[in-house]
Design a protein around this motif. Structure first.
Motif, PDB file in Angstrom:
ATOM      1  N   ILE A 247      -8.665 -14.709  47.804  1.00 29.51           N
ATOM      2  CA  ILE A 247      -7.502 -14.041  47.219  1.00 29.51           C
ATOM      3  C   ILE A 247      -7.745 -13.895  45.727  1.00 29.51           C
ATOM      4  O   ILE A 247      -8.165 -14.843  45.064  1.00 29.51           O
ATOM      5  CB  ILE A 247      -6.209 -14.853  47.441  1.00 29.51           C
ATOM      6  N   VAL A 248      -7.469 -12.721  45.166  1.00 28.32           N
ATOM      7  CA  VAL A 248      -7.753 -12.493  43.747  1.00 28.32           C
ATOM      8  C   VAL A 248      -6.522 -11.928  43.045  1.00 28.32           C
ATOM      9  O   VAL A 248      -5.766 -11.142  43.616  1.00 28.32           O
ATOM     10  CB  VAL A 248      -8.961 -11.554  43.572  1.00 28.32           C
ATOM     11  N   MET A 249      -6.314 -12.365  41.818  1.00 26.01           N
ATOM     12  CA  MET A 249      -5.265 -11.817  40.950  1.00 26.01           C
ATOM     13  C   MET A 249      -5.863 -10.721  40.087  1.00 26.01           C
ATOM     14  O   MET A 249      -6.874 -10.929  39.430  1.00 26.01           O
ATOM     15  CB  MET A 249      -4.686 -12.923  40.062  1.00 26.01           C
ATOM     16  N   VAL A 250      -5.207  -9.557  40.081  1.00 25.98           N
ATOM     17  CA  VAL A 250      -5.676  -8.408  39.302  1.00 25.98           C
ATOM     18  C   VAL A 250      -4.649  -8.101  38.219  1.00 25.98           C
ATOM     19  O   VAL A 250      -3.472  -7.868  38.523  1.00 25.98           O
ATOM     20  CB  VAL A 250      -5.862  -7.158  40.188  1.00 25.98           C
ATOM     21  N   LEU A 259      -4.989 -16.102  33.088  1.00 27.48           N
ATOM     22  CA  LEU A 259      -4.649 -17.513  32.947  1.00 27.48           C
ATOM     23  C   LEU A 259      -3.807 -17.995  34.123  1.00 27.48           C
ATOM     24  O   LEU A 259      -4.057 -19.057  34.703  1.00 27.48           O
ATOM     25  CB  LEU A 259      -3.903 -17.732  31.631  1.00 27.48           C
ATOM     26  N   GLY A 260      -2.802 -17.211  34.498  1.00 27.08           N
ATOM     27  CA  GLY A 260      -1.937 -17.605  35.599  1.00 27.08           C
ATOM     28  C   GLY A 260      -2.668 -17.700  36.919  1.00 27.08           C
ATOM     29  O   GLY A 260      -2.465 -18.643  37.688  1.00 27.08           O
ATOM     30  N   GLY A 261      -3.511 -16.710  37.201  1.00 23.35           N
ATOM     31  CA  GLY A 261      -4.265 -16.740  38.444  1.00 23.35           C
ATOM     32  C   GLY A 261      -5.204 -17.929  38.511  1.00 23.35           C
ATOM     33  O   GLY A 261      -5.287 -18.625  39.532  1.00 23.35           O
ATOM     34  N   ALA A 262      -5.922 -18.168  37.415  1.00 24.11           N
ATOM     35  CA  ALA A 262      -6.848 -19.305  37.381  1.00 24.11           C
ATOM     36  C   ALA A 262      -6.101 -20.624  37.532  1.00 24.11           C
ATOM     37  O   ALA A 262      -6.554 -21.538  38.229  1.00 24.11           O
ATOM     38  CB  ALA A 262      -7.654 -19.275  36.084  1.00 24.11           C
ATOM     39  N   ALA A 263      -4.941 -20.739  36.879  1.00 33.04           N
ATOM     40  CA  ALA A 263      -4.143 -21.961  36.992  1.00 33.04           C
ATOM     41  C   ALA A 263      -3.653 -22.171  38.420  1.00 33.04           C
ATOM     42  O   ALA A 263      -3.463 -23.312  38.864  1.00 33.04           O
ATOM     43  CB  ALA A 263      -2.969 -21.909  36.031  1.00 33.04           C
ATOM     44  N   GLY A 265      -5.387 -21.457  40.974  1.00 35.32           N
ATOM     45  CA  GLY A 265      -6.542 -21.791  41.785  1.00 35.32           C
ATOM     46  C   GLY A 265      -7.166 -20.632  42.526  1.00 35.32           C
ATOM     47  O   GLY A 265      -7.835 -20.836  43.540  1.00 35.32           O
ATOM     48  N   ILE A 266      -6.959 -19.403  42.018  1.00 37.84           N
ATOM     49  CA  ILE A 266      -7.567 -18.238  42.659  1.00 37.84           C
ATOM     50  C   ILE A 266      -8.413 -17.470  41.638  1.00 37.84           C
ATOM     51  O   ILE A 266      -8.186 -17.565  40.429  1.00 37.84           O
ATOM     52  CB  ILE A 266      -6.509 -17.292  43.272  1.00 37.84           C
ATOM     53  N   PRO A 267      -9.399 -16.697  42.117  1.00 37.54           N
ATOM     54  CA  PRO A 267     -10.199 -15.861  41.214  1.00 37.54           C
ATOM     55  C   PRO A 267      -9.343 -14.776  40.563  1.00 37.54           C
ATOM     56  O   PRO A 267      -8.218 -14.490  41.003  1.00 37.54           O
ATOM     57  CB  PRO A 267     -11.253 -15.247  42.146  1.00 37.54           C
ATOM     58  N   THR A 268      -9.895 -14.149  39.531  1.00 38.73           N
ATOM     59  CA  THR A 268      -9.145 -13.148  38.780  1.00 38.73           C
ATOM     60  C   THR A 268     -10.011 -11.944  38.432  1.00 38.73           C
ATOM     61  O   THR A 268     -11.234 -12.053  38.307  1.00 38.73           O
ATOM     62  CB  THR A 268      -8.586 -13.743  37.478  1.00 38.73           C
ATOM     63  N   PRO A 293     -12.054 -13.817  33.025  1.00 44.30           N
ATOM     64  CA  PRO A 293     -11.858 -13.531  34.447  1.00 44.30           C
ATOM     65  C   PRO A 293     -13.157 -13.647  35.239  1.00 44.30           C
ATOM     66  O   PRO A 293     -14.259 -13.648  34.659  1.00 44.30           O
ATOM     67  CB  PRO A 293     -11.358 -12.083  34.429  1.00 44.30           C
ATOM     68  N   ASP A 294     -13.017 -13.689  36.555  1.00 43.88           N
ATOM     69  CA  ASP A 294     -14.219 -13.687  37.398  1.00 43.88           C
ATOM     70  C   ASP A 294     -14.862 -12.301  37.426  1.00 43.88           C
ATOM     71  O   ASP A 294     -16.083 -12.204  37.555  1.00 43.88           O
ATOM     72  CB  ASP A 294     -13.833 -14.113  38.814  1.00 43.88           C
TER      73      ASP A 294
END
Length: 300
Positions: A247-250, A259-263, A265-268, A293-294
């Motif tokens: 699951i990735v945050m875009v 920052l929110g996505g990484a916090a 626990g998901i890739p960004t 980001p990733d």
């Protein structure tokens, strides 16, 4: 001057109040989200700077969502646009050409309303809200009134609720600061963004107002929305059948989306060409903040 460099510095100035996270040492590079499709099964999507800029769809974004769906990807929009009710935000996306349904949209407004503290009987929330907002999607027990239409509310209100900055003025900040100094009460922020990308530049958002109030009163606020975990928890619960690493945050912003996505626990993935860093080299901002980001892609 309100520009991306100013906004970045303001985000850095409140960094201590934001979540902490671990980031990759380097980012993969791509042109658009299709380059990332092999890595992910679900996309959590910011709206402003990824799907739209203001009231205009980003070129190719509608088609990209359709292409991701065709590949079997699940899509969730996670937005801090707390000015809109769920019905209004879906109408906006449909007007722009997107086909999201209600189960695919998580709004910071919804998260804030779901966690709104109960006030003493007969007390109301003094709300900074868009004109015409009837608060019909709020909990039945919550009494909410427009601060812009009755400034005297600050004298009797049980708390202050920040949904929108569209009708906010500097004098409103002064009045709220004085009211909360005189009688401390809950301050709930349903949009933690400091700025948002519009067609003609950056708008100032409720998060900026909240941090000004906090700095002048010493009070704490309850923030709902990115980058805070309460919003990501709701989005991730809708994707509970997918492993977190798939699951990735875009998003378009380092301090909220990445920052929110990484916090959480998901890739960004950071989209660089349409949002906060439009027209800028993002590398110096990543180096200065340590937020990385990733994936970096130019466009959606």
């Amino acid at each position: 001057m309100i520009d991306s460099k100013w906004a970045f510095q303001r985000y850095e100035s409140v960094r201590a109040s934001l979540p902490t996270a671990v980031f990759p040492q380097a980012s993969h590079l791509g042109q658009d989200l299709s380059d990332t499709a092999a890595d992910f099964d679900a996309y959590i999507l910011d709206a402003f700077g990824v799907l739209n800029r203001g009231e205009t769809a980003i070129e190719g974004a509608v088609e990209r969502m359709a292409a991701l769906r065709a590949l079997g990807k699940q899509l969730i929009v996670l937005t801090n646009a707390a000015s809109y009710t769920r019905t209004e935000i879906l109408e906006k996306y449909h007007r722009l050409g997107f086909d999201f349904d209600a189960s695919e949209v998580v709004s910071s407004r919804d998260v804030a309303f779901a966690n709104l503290p109960e006030l003493p009987t007969n007390m109301v929330w003094a709300a900074a809200a868009a004109q015409g907002d009837d608060f019909g999607d709020a909990p039945p027990s919550a009494r909410i009134a427009h601060l812009a239409e009755d400034p005297d509310l600050l004298g009797t209100a049980g708390g202050v609720l920040l949904l929108s900055s569209v009708r906010w003025r500097d004098t409103d900040t002064d009045a709220v600061v004085q009211a909360l100094k005189d009688r401390p009460r809950p301050l709930v922020v349903a949009n933690p963004d400091l700025v948002a990308p519009r067609e003609d530049g950056l708008s100032l958002e409720p998060g900026l107002i909240a941090h000004d109030i906090i700095a002048q009163t010493g009070l704490k606020a309850a923030f709902y929305g990115k980058p805070f975990g309460n919003a990501f928890e709701v989005a991730l619960n809708r994707l509970s059948d997918i492993p977190r690493h798939r699951i990735v945050m875009v998003g378009d912003t380092l301090h909220t989306d990445v920052l929110g996505g990484a916090a959480a626990g998901i890739p960004t993935i950071l989209v660089t060409d349409h949002g906060l860093f439009r027209g800028l080299d993002v590398a110096p901002f990543m180096d200065a903040s340590g937020i990385r980001p990733d994936w970096l892609v130019a466009t959606t």
